[in-house]
Design an enzyme around this catalytic site. Structure first.
Site, short mmCIF file in Angstrom:
data_model
loop_
_atom_site.label_atom_id
_atom_site.label_comp_id
_atom_site.label_asym_id
_atom_site.label_seq_id
_atom_site.Cartn_x
_atom_site.Cartn_y
_atom_site.Cartn_z
CG HIS A 21 -1.17 -12.64 -12.37
ND1 HIS A 21 -2.20 -12.05 -13.08
CD2 HIS A 21 -0.22 -12.92 -13.28
CE1 HIS A 21 -1.88 -11.99 -14.36
NE2 HIS A 21 -0.68 -12.52 -14.51
CG ASP A 125 -5.34 -11.16 -11.89
OD1 ASP A 125 -4.21 -10.96 -11.42
OD2 ASP A 125 -5.54 -11.39 -13.11
#
Ligand code: UDP
Length: 486
Positions: A21, A125
């Site tokens: 990520h 995120d």
């Protein structure tokens, strides 16, 4: 030159627990800074070590980019120092909940940082759903950053909405995913079997996405444009596909070699080894950062690779302390002597390896980053999905893009907790490798399609390419929001 008052100030908040990520979000943050945006990346001490040098290099070359490093509350949640992500966790079952807990304890200092810095936008995120409220409080947009495909989001939404998996009588019977641009069929065993607590997290994440101003996608229109449109209509928010960000940002060799793990790459044996090989003759095998394969599976892979007769680089995660891997050492020695294969333990400079002219194919677990990196390098693939949305990506590779062949993995495995007993057999691995690296017509067609897709990826990030145009539209959109606020 833009005045400081007009300059956009953007905070990037990655999901600290997964390198896969952080890697594309750091690339994207650097992209913003290269376009005159003042960028701050929030991170934690051990995670910062993975990419700080590239940020310093950018800052030294005049870009306004920095990290804001927080102390991960390891002691407070009962974790050893320096374990701040899944990749370094020595026991996923025990450590995953603690890692999540540690990350949640950082919410307060991050909210304080938002207040202190007064950014123009938060790029978050999806695993920080609360940032949608922080952004609302500050009266600024929250952009959710996606590290996976629109294809998988659309497939997931379809399963949630129509529940086609309930219409079949067994776990292995195929069912159609209705409402998708392509005919996609799956079995129940391939649909993510998400534990309840994780499902709750995902529901919150998706709900926060629908309340966001927009979404940034590490993808490109020519790859999955129809699914981007569908995802946009499913969520009802703006989307900008600006990828592959890695291709756009990591132009120099140091950036490529160090990407994702700057300290682990002192050894350049792989480069000498690949330099001595013929073009397109080597297969690269890696399963990402999250999942360690069982020893039984590693043994099958070793036999399958050897029996295929093709040359390979195989990335094998570091062994656990008390694990005896004598057989692997023997195998390593044997394939080194015959000059057939190279094993890399731990972290490999994947981007560089995939781009090397000697690499002609990739075995991938279908993590979105690895998939995109393979696409960018114009490589055909053997798909070996393990968990999460990887089975969806297998369908994208084999049935939509037709640039790869499935090894035949049948069942989803959880990251921690429930394990399946499924082991892909050496004969199936050998067959898939011989097919992909061999001289058959079907494989040649796959190689051609993969090469064309690689060219399309490069065009997308060039001047007036789809991703470059989207990115400029995104920056202009944010600038106009800022000037309206003023
Ligand atoms: N990666 C790497 N070297 C390794 C393992 C992984 O550079 O030895 C990078 C890879 O290039 C990719 C990321 O880590 O950018 C893995 O992300 P992906 O989405 O493919 O998989 P995940 O780790 O989430 O399963």
């Amino acid at each position: 030159m833009e005045s400081q008052v007009d300059q956009l100030k953007v905070i990037f908040l990655p999901f600290f627990l997964a390198p896969s990520h952080q890697i594309p979000m750091v690339d994207t943050a650097r992209l913003f800074a290269m376009h005159g945006v003042n960028v701050t990346i929030v991170t934690t001490s051990a995670n910062a070590l993975l990419f700080q040098k590239s940020i310093d290099r950018d800052a030294n070359s005049g870009h306004q980019i920095k990290t804001h490093v927080l102390q991960f509350p390891s002691a407070q949640v009962g974790l050893p120092d320096d374990i701040e992500n899944f990749n370094t966790a020595t026991s996923l079952t025990d450590m995953v909940p603690k890692l999540f807990m540690g990350q949640s304890l950082l919410k307060k200092p991050i909210e304080q940082l938002f207040q202190d810095m007064q950014p123009d936008c938060i790029v978050s995120d999806i695993f920080h759903p609360w940032t949608v409220d922080s952004a609302a409080e500050l009266g600024i947009p929250r952009l959710v950053f996606h590290v996976t495909s629109c294809f998988s989001f659309c497939a997931e939404t379809c399963v949630e909405q129509y529940k086609p998996h309930l219409s079949v009588n067994s776990d292995t019977e195929l069912f159609l995913l209705p409402g998708l641009p392509n005919k996609i069929e799956m079995t129940r065993l391939q649909i993510p079997d998400i534990p309840d607590e994780f499902n709750q997290i995902m529901i919150l994440n998706k709900e926060a996405e629908r309340r966001s101003y927009g979404a940034i996608l590490n993808s490109f229109y020519e790859l999955e444009g129809a699914y981007e449109e569908l995802h946009k209509s499913n969520t009802g928010i703006k989307t900008w596909s600006v990828g592959p960000v890695s291709l756009w940002v990591n132009k120099d060799v140091t950036d490529k070699v160090e990407r994702g793990n700057e300290e682990a790459l002192k050894n350049h044996e792989w480069l000498h080894w690949l330099n001595a090989k013929e073009s397109n003759s080597v297969l690269y095998i890696s399963f990402g950062t999250l999942k360690k394969l069982s020893e039984a599976q590693l043994i099958e892979i070793a036999h399958g690779l050897e029996a295929s007769g093709h040359q390979f680089i195989w990335v094998v995660r570091q062994k656990d302390k008390d694990q005896d891997e004598g057989w692997l050492e023997e195998f390593d020695k044997r394939v080194k002597e015959s000059n057939k294969g190279l094993i890399i333990r731990g972290w490999a400079p994947q981007l560089m390896i995939l781009e090397h002219r000697s690499v002609g194919g990739q075995v991938t677990h279908c993590g979105w980053n690895s998939f995109l990196e393979g696409v960018t390098a114009g490589l055909p693939m053997i798909t070996w999905p393990i968990f999460a949305e990887q089975f969806y990506h297998e369908k994208l590779v084999t049935e939509v893009l037709k640039i790869g062949v499935a090894v035949g993995k049948k069942e989803w495995t959880t990251l921690s907790g429930k394990e399946t007993k499924e082991v892909v057999k050496r004969e199936d691995i050998e067959k898939a490798v011989k097919f992909l690296m061999g001289s058959g017509e079907e494989a040649a067609e796959m190689r051609n399609r993969a090469r064309e897709l690689g060219n399309a990826a490069r065009k997308a990030v060039e001047s007036s390419g789809s991703s470059q145009s989207n990115f400029m539209a995104l920056i202009n959109d944010q600038k106009s929001l800022k000037s309206k606020r003023k």
